[in-house]
Design a protein around this motif. Structure first.
Motif, PDB file in Angstrom:
ATOM      1  N   ARG A 308      44.524  48.040  35.573  1.00 54.18           N
ATOM      2  CA  ARG A 308      45.014  49.399  35.842  1.00 54.18           C
ATOM      3  C   ARG A 308      44.039  50.190  36.703  1.00 54.18           C
ATOM      4  N   ASP A 309      42.766  50.165  36.335  1.00 56.01           N
ATOM      5  CA  ASP A 309      41.774  51.039  36.972  1.00 56.01           C
ATOM      6  C   ASP A 309      40.986  50.355  38.083  1.00 56.01           C
ATOM      7  N   GLU A 310      41.057  49.009  38.149  1.00 57.06           N
ATOM      8  CA  GLU A 310      40.326  48.264  39.174  1.00 57.06           C
ATOM      9  C   GLU A 310      38.829  48.568  39.132  1.00 57.06           C
ATOM     10  N   ARG A 311      38.264  48.690  37.915  1.00 58.34           N
ATOM     11  CA  ARG A 311      36.819  48.921  37.787  1.00 58.34           C
ATOM     12  C   ARG A 311      36.078  47.604  37.956  1.00 58.34           C
ATOM     13  N   PRO A 312      35.173  47.496  38.945  1.00 62.43           N
ATOM     14  CA  PRO A 312      34.449  46.233  39.141  1.00 62.43           C
ATOM     15  C   PRO A 312      33.672  45.789  37.902  1.00 62.43           C
ATOM     16  N   ALA A 313      33.106  46.757  37.167  1.00 60.67           N
ATOM     17  CA  ALA A 313      32.332  46.398  35.976  1.00 60.67           C
ATOM     18  C   ALA A 313      33.209  45.717  34.934  1.00 60.67           C
ATOM     19  N   ASP A 314      34.455  46.196  34.783  1.00 62.56           N
ATOM     20  CA  ASP A 314      35.372  45.563  33.832  1.00 62.56           C
ATOM     21  C   ASP A 314      35.750  44.159  34.295  1.00 62.56           C
ATOM     22  N   MET A 315      36.006  44.014  35.585  1.00 62.18           N
ATOM     23  CA  MET A 315      36.352  42.689  36.104  1.00 62.18           C
ATOM     24  C   MET A 315      35.209  41.703  35.876  1.00 62.18           C
ATOM     25  N   SER A 316      34.006  42.159  36.135  1.00 60.69           N
ATOM     26  CA  SER A 316      32.843  41.298  35.938  1.00 60.69           C
ATOM     27  C   SER A 316      32.676  40.930  34.470  1.00 60.69           C
ATOM     28  N   LEU A 317      32.888  41.891  33.583  1.00 64.36           N
ATOM     29  CA  LEU A 317      32.756  41.639  32.146  1.00 64.36           C
ATOM     30  C   LEU A 317      33.750  40.565  31.696  1.00 64.36           C
ATOM     31  N   ILE A 318      34.969  40.656  32.181  1.00 66.47           N
ATOM     32  CA  ILE A 318      35.976  39.643  31.843  1.00 66.47           C
ATOM     33  C   ILE A 318      35.604  38.308  32.473  1.00 66.47           C
ATOM     34  N   GLY A 319      35.063  38.355  33.691  1.00 67.27           N
ATOM     35  CA  GLY A 319      34.651  37.122  34.359  1.00 67.27           C
ATOM     36  C   GLY A 319      33.602  36.359  33.558  1.00 67.27           C
ATOM     37  N   TRP A 320      32.591  37.069  33.073  1.00 70.45           N
ATOM     38  CA  TRP A 320      31.551  36.402  32.269  1.00 70.45           C
ATOM     39  C   TRP A 320      32.137  35.887  30.956  1.00 70.45           C
ATOM     40  N   TYR A 321      33.087  36.625  30.409  1.00 74.61           N
ATOM     41  CA  TYR A 321      33.744  36.176  29.170  1.00 74.61           C
ATOM     42  C   TYR A 321      34.504  34.869  29.421  1.00 74.61           C
ATOM     43  N   GLU A 322      35.300  34.827  30.479  1.00 73.31           N
ATOM     44  CA  GLU A 322      36.075  33.622  30.781  1.00 73.31           C
ATOM     45  C   GLU A 322      35.154  32.445  31.095  1.00 73.31           C
ATOM     46  N   LEU A 323      34.045  32.726  31.764  1.00 70.91           N
ATOM     47  CA  LEU A 323      33.101  31.660  32.085  1.00 70.91           C
ATOM     48  C   LEU A 323      32.493  31.083  30.810  1.00 70.91           C
ATOM     49  N   LYS A 324      32.204  31.959  29.855  1.00 71.57           N
ATOM     50  CA  LYS A 324      31.578  31.496  28.613  1.00 71.57           C
ATOM     51  C   LYS A 324      32.520  30.642  27.785  1.00 71.57           C
ATOM     52  N   ILE A 325      33.794  30.992  27.760  1.00 76.61           N
ATOM     53  CA  ILE A 325      34.730  30.238  26.911  1.00 76.61           C
ATOM     54  C   ILE A 325      35.321  29.034  27.646  1.00 76.61           C
ATOM     55  N   GLY A 326      34.811  28.742  28.853  1.00 78.25           N
ATOM     56  CA  GLY A 326      35.210  27.518  29.533  1.00 78.25           C
ATOM     57  C   GLY A 326      36.416  27.622  30.430  1.00 78.25           C
ATOM     58  N   ASN A 327      36.661  28.804  30.999  1.00 79.49           N
ATOM     59  CA  ASN A 327      37.771  28.973  31.944  1.00 79.49           C
ATOM     60  C   ASN A 327      37.227  29.384  33.315  1.00 79.49           C
ATOM     61  N   PRO A 328      36.531  28.470  34.014  1.00 83.33           N
ATOM     62  CA  PRO A 328      35.876  28.870  35.273  1.00 83.33           C
ATOM     63  C   PRO A 328      36.859  29.321  36.351  1.00 83.33           C
ATOM     64  N   ALA A 329      38.063  28.781  36.355  1.00 79.02           N
ATOM     65  CA  ALA A 329      39.035  29.204  37.371  1.00 79.02           C
ATOM     66  C   ALA A 329      39.424  30.664  37.173  1.00 79.02           C
ATOM     67  N   GLU A 330      39.717  31.034  35.900  1.00 76.59           N
ATOM     68  CA  GLU A 330      40.024  32.434  35.597  1.00 76.59           C
ATOM     69  C   GLU A 330      38.823  33.321  35.904  1.00 76.59           C
ATOM     70  N   ALA A 331      37.644  32.848  35.526  1.00 73.87           N
ATOM     71  CA  ALA A 331      36.424  33.626  35.766  1.00 73.87           C
ATOM     72  C   ALA A 331      36.237  33.864  37.260  1.00 73.87           C
ATOM     73  N   GLY A 332      36.440  32.796  38.062  1.00 78.01           N
ATOM     74  CA  GLY A 332      36.267  32.937  39.498  1.00 78.01           C
ATOM     75  C   GLY A 332      37.208  33.966  40.098  1.00 78.01           C
ATOM     76  N   ALA A 333      38.449  34.011  39.607  1.00 76.42           N
ATOM     77  CA  ALA A 333      39.410  34.996  40.127  1.00 76.42           C
ATOM     78  C   ALA A 333      38.948  36.414  39.841  1.00 76.42           C
ATOM     79  N   TRP A 334      38.432  36.647  38.630  1.00 68.24           N
ATOM     80  CA  TRP A 334      37.961  37.993  38.277  1.00 68.24           C
ATOM     81  C   TRP A 334      36.709  38.362  39.079  1.00 68.24           C
ATOM     82  N   PHE A 335      35.784  37.407  39.231  1.00 69.85           N
ATOM     83  CA  PHE A 335      34.567  37.707  39.989  1.00 69.85           C
ATOM     84  C   PHE A 335      34.887  37.965  41.460  1.00 69.85           C
ATOM     85  N   ARG A 336      35.861  37.248  41.983  1.00 72.42           N
ATOM     86  CA  ARG A 336      36.215  37.455  43.386  1.00 72.42           C
ATOM     87  C   ARG A 336      36.793  38.862  43.593  1.00 72.42           C
TER      88      ARG A 336
END
Length: 721
Positions: A308-336
């Motif tokens: 909704r808000d397109e906050r980079p900090a939120d996207m990054s937070l989700i990216g690190w979460y997805e990376l930790k639980i083993g979803n690198p493809a999802e993480a990469g999309a959020w980091f990009r």
């Protein structure tokens, strides 16, 4: 570190009401009246025992309001009787006013001389309006000395004292002098104070000092006031927002739920709810012990807010979460997405790691290259990201910009390993001047056999005979096995010399001249025979040099071994991680002479230190010869192990003794300085510990250092994990 509460901080205070049911349900019970609930809440005991002292309590709650007092007309009589010195009538009038106004007290200026009463306070009020505390105090001192019996009016005294209190809190807060802020803030009544910003500073001080009992009580008194003293809604919202820093999400959610019946406050607390989700995800990301994914309902609000808000900090937070639980493809999309909105090092790191996890190495390298300027703030990460390209030059030519970024990161971090990687790249690219420079730097930062050999090969390709002689004198004994491979580049026409009888090793190298070639090898002149030493004993030396440790051991199986052969066997066994067998082989090799015995002693100490047999390793160092550089290396590790072992055994003085012995022979890295700080702290040397952690905090961003600063400056017990 936030206070740990075993039960909901704000909610546990509600137990014991004259209402039935669970206290959490009580907060959301629409049948109970807020006017009935709040007074009861304000009287509840603290939920925690005091941190520093069982005597720590808040000041008693002030009276909620004072009864109205007499006006000037009603006071005229008592002043008249006082001027007439009619004491009996003064007392009678006092009793009358006291009956009418129970809070009435005898006026302070009742018996003041008329001259003192007539003094105009206008000048004082001017200084007050300017905020000139020093000037006002000087003027009051002057009047007190000049006018007998003079005192400032009650109104001025009260307002001036208030101004001084505010000023002291503001100055101390700006200086982060939390003890001073806490001392000044203790004069405030959290249940009635009308200026909440002063209480917020008080809260910051109590949080910094880890005084969790008082902190909880102040929050509770501010939020759950009696109706006539309730804070403005915007101030309630701000106070709850601050509580997210100091208390668990469960505690804060209970308070949010309580105030959710007020639509204005509920709307203002929407951000608090999202912040609680962010904090929960951040805590998960930072906790290595937590591996299982969060429930969908806990992560979903953050994903919704990020979309909704397109906050980079939120996207990054989700990216690190997805990376930790083993979803690198999802993480990469959020980091990009985060990187597109805000190009910074954190987002670039996340995208790089997500791509590496997907084996998309080229794309990962391109990300590191594109964001090299941002990643320069973390030279270690940047070096590791760029190193693979230099270690594999066959992947293609390297952009000069990449070369510059990599070299700058190496210099910033003084990395011997990465300097060696760049040196070999330069050597394999026939850039011998550059390889010589980088091997020299790498060797200066940390010596190793490969670095000495690389430098020697570079000098040989450049025809630098004098440089080779100097290098051999410095490292010939320490690294004896590399020199047979070093040959000077072929000299110009007519300059080739014949070998002299009894010529030195370096002179013989000049005879074994070679023609420089491109690539990663140096071709021998076919006329020069391979030294016999490399071929005897079924080729075990050649296998060892090629790091074919299994073949080396096979070649050494038959017959009794000499001290030299036992030494090589020890190194091969160590290369295969067969430490106990390597220990036996090195012990046998100690019977050798000269460099054989010294190398065996060095190998044996390495094996002993791997097994944490520190005292045995020290005995070897004391009994057998060893080069000075190796001796420093081994003793540094010995004293480090002794320091750590003593600290774990709570022998803090022995810890300091070991660290002092180590620092006499080698620089002390940050982790050892932290250990030194905690040893002083546990010995009660607070000044020494405080100075160590203060100095480390200026140069390191490390959780252990921050704990040390908090412990020594806040006088709170702590220790490293």
């Amino acid at each position: 570190m936030r206070p740990f509460l075993t039960a909901t901080l704000f909610v546990t205070a509600f137990t014991g009401f004259a209402f039935a049911g669970d206290p959490v349900n009580l907060l959301v019970d629409t049948k109970s009246k807020t006017e009935e609930l709040l007074p009861a809440v304000a009287e509840q005991p603290l939920p925690l025992a005091p941190v520093l002292s069982g005597k720590e309590t808040l000041p008693e709650k002030a009276e909620t309001a004072k009864a109205a007092g007499p006006d000037k007309v009603e006071l005229a009589a008592i002043y008249y009787y006082a001027e007439q010195k009619a004491e009996a009538r003064v007392q009678a009038e006092f009793r009358r006013l006291k009956r009418k106004y129970p809070a009435f007290e005898m006026p302070a200026d009742l018996y003041m001389p008329a001259a003192a009463k007539a003094v105009d306070e206008k000048a004082l009020w001017v200084l007050y309006e300017k905020g000139d505390i020093t000037g006002a105090e000087a003027e009051m001192a002057r009047r007190t000395a000049a006018i007998a019996g003079w005192k400032p009016s009650e109104d001025f005294s009260r307002k001036f004292a208030r101004m001084k209190l505010r000023k002291s809190i503001e100055v101390a807060t700006k200086a982060r002098a939390w003890q001073a802020v806490a001392a000044a803030g203790s004069e405030l009544d959290p249940a009635t104070e009308k200026e909440p910003d002063l209480l917020w500073s008080y809260i910051d001080a109590l949080a910094a000092l880890k005084q969790t009992d008082r902190l909880a009580a102040v929050y509770r008194s501010m939020l759950f006031r009696e109706p006539q003293n309730v804070l403005a809604k915007k101030d309630i919202i701000t106070t709850i927002e601050k509580a997210t820093r100091d208390f668990s999400p469960a505690d804060v959610r209970a308070v949010v739920a309580h105030f959710s019946t007020d639509p204005v406050i509920a709307a203002g607390l929407g951000k608090v709810t999202e912040d609680l989700v962010r904090r929960n995800v951040a805590d998960f990301n930072g906790d290595d012990s937590r591996k299982d994914a969060l429930p969908t309902e806990e992560i979903a609000p953050l994903i919704e807010a990020a979309r909704r808000d397109e906050r980079p900090a939120d996207m990054s937070l989700i990216g690190w979460y997805e990376l930790k639980i083993g979803n690198p493809a999802e993480a990469g999309a959020w980091f990009r997405r985060a990187l597109s909105a805000e190009a910074n090092a954190e987002h670039a790191k996340g995208l790089y790691l997500a791509l590496v996890k997907q084996d998309r190495q080229q794309e990962a390298f391109d990300v590191a290259l594109a964001h090299r300027q941002a990643l320069a703030s973390d030279p270690v990460f940047l070096m590791n990201a760029l190193a693979e390209r230099f270690a594999k030059p066959e992947t293609g030519a390297i952009d000069p910009a990449v070369m510059q970024a990599y070299s700058e990161a190496i210099l910033a971090n003084k990395s011997a390993d990465h300097s060696e990687i760049l040196a070999w790249y330069a050597y394999n690219s026939a850039q011998y001047e550059a390889s010589r420079a980088w091997f020299t730097k790498s060797l200066g930062w940390k010596a190793s056999e490969a670095r000495v050999k690389g430098l020697a090969l570079s000098m040989a390709q450049m025809g630098d005979r004098q440089g080779l002689i100097a290098l051999y004198r410095a490292y010939g004994t320490q690294y004896p096995s590399i020199w047979d491979d070093i040959h000077l580049a072929k000299p110009g026409k007519g300059r080739k010399q014949r070998p002299k009888e009894n010529a030195s090793f370096i002179d013989r190298m000049e005879v074994g001249a070679v023609t420089p070639v491109e690539g990663n090898r140096v071709a021998r002149d076919p006329a020069v025979a391979t030294p016999q030493k490399a071929t005897i004993d079924n080729g075990y030396l050649a296998a060892f040099k090629a790091k074919r440790y299994g073949d080396c051991l096979m070649a050494l199986q038959s017959g009794a071994l000499s001290a030299d052969q036992a030494l090589i066997k020890g190194w091969c066994l160590l290369g295969l991680k067969r430490a106990s067998e390597a220990r036996s082989a090195f012990s046998q090799a100690l019977a050798g002479k000269g460099s054989t015995q010294a190398d065996a002693a060095y190998g044996l100490t390495l094996v002993l230190l791997q097994a944490k047999l520190t005292d045995d390793a020290l005995s070897v160092v004391n009994l057998y010869p060893m080069t000075e550089s190796r001796k420093r290396e081994v003793l540094s590790e010995i004293y480090w192990q002794k320091a750590r072992s003593a600290f774990d055994a709570k022998n803090f003085q022995a810890t300091l003794d070991a660290l002092n012995a180590r620092i006499a022979i080698a620089p002390e890295p940050g982790n050892l300085s932290q250990l030194r700080g905690w040893a002083h702290f546990n010995l009660g040397h607070l000044a020494e510990a405080r100075e160590i952690f203060r100095r480390l905090d200026q140069h390191m961003d490390d959780p252990g250092v921050r704990r040390g600063v908090e412990a020594t400056f806040g006088n709170v017990q702590g220790a490293p994990r």
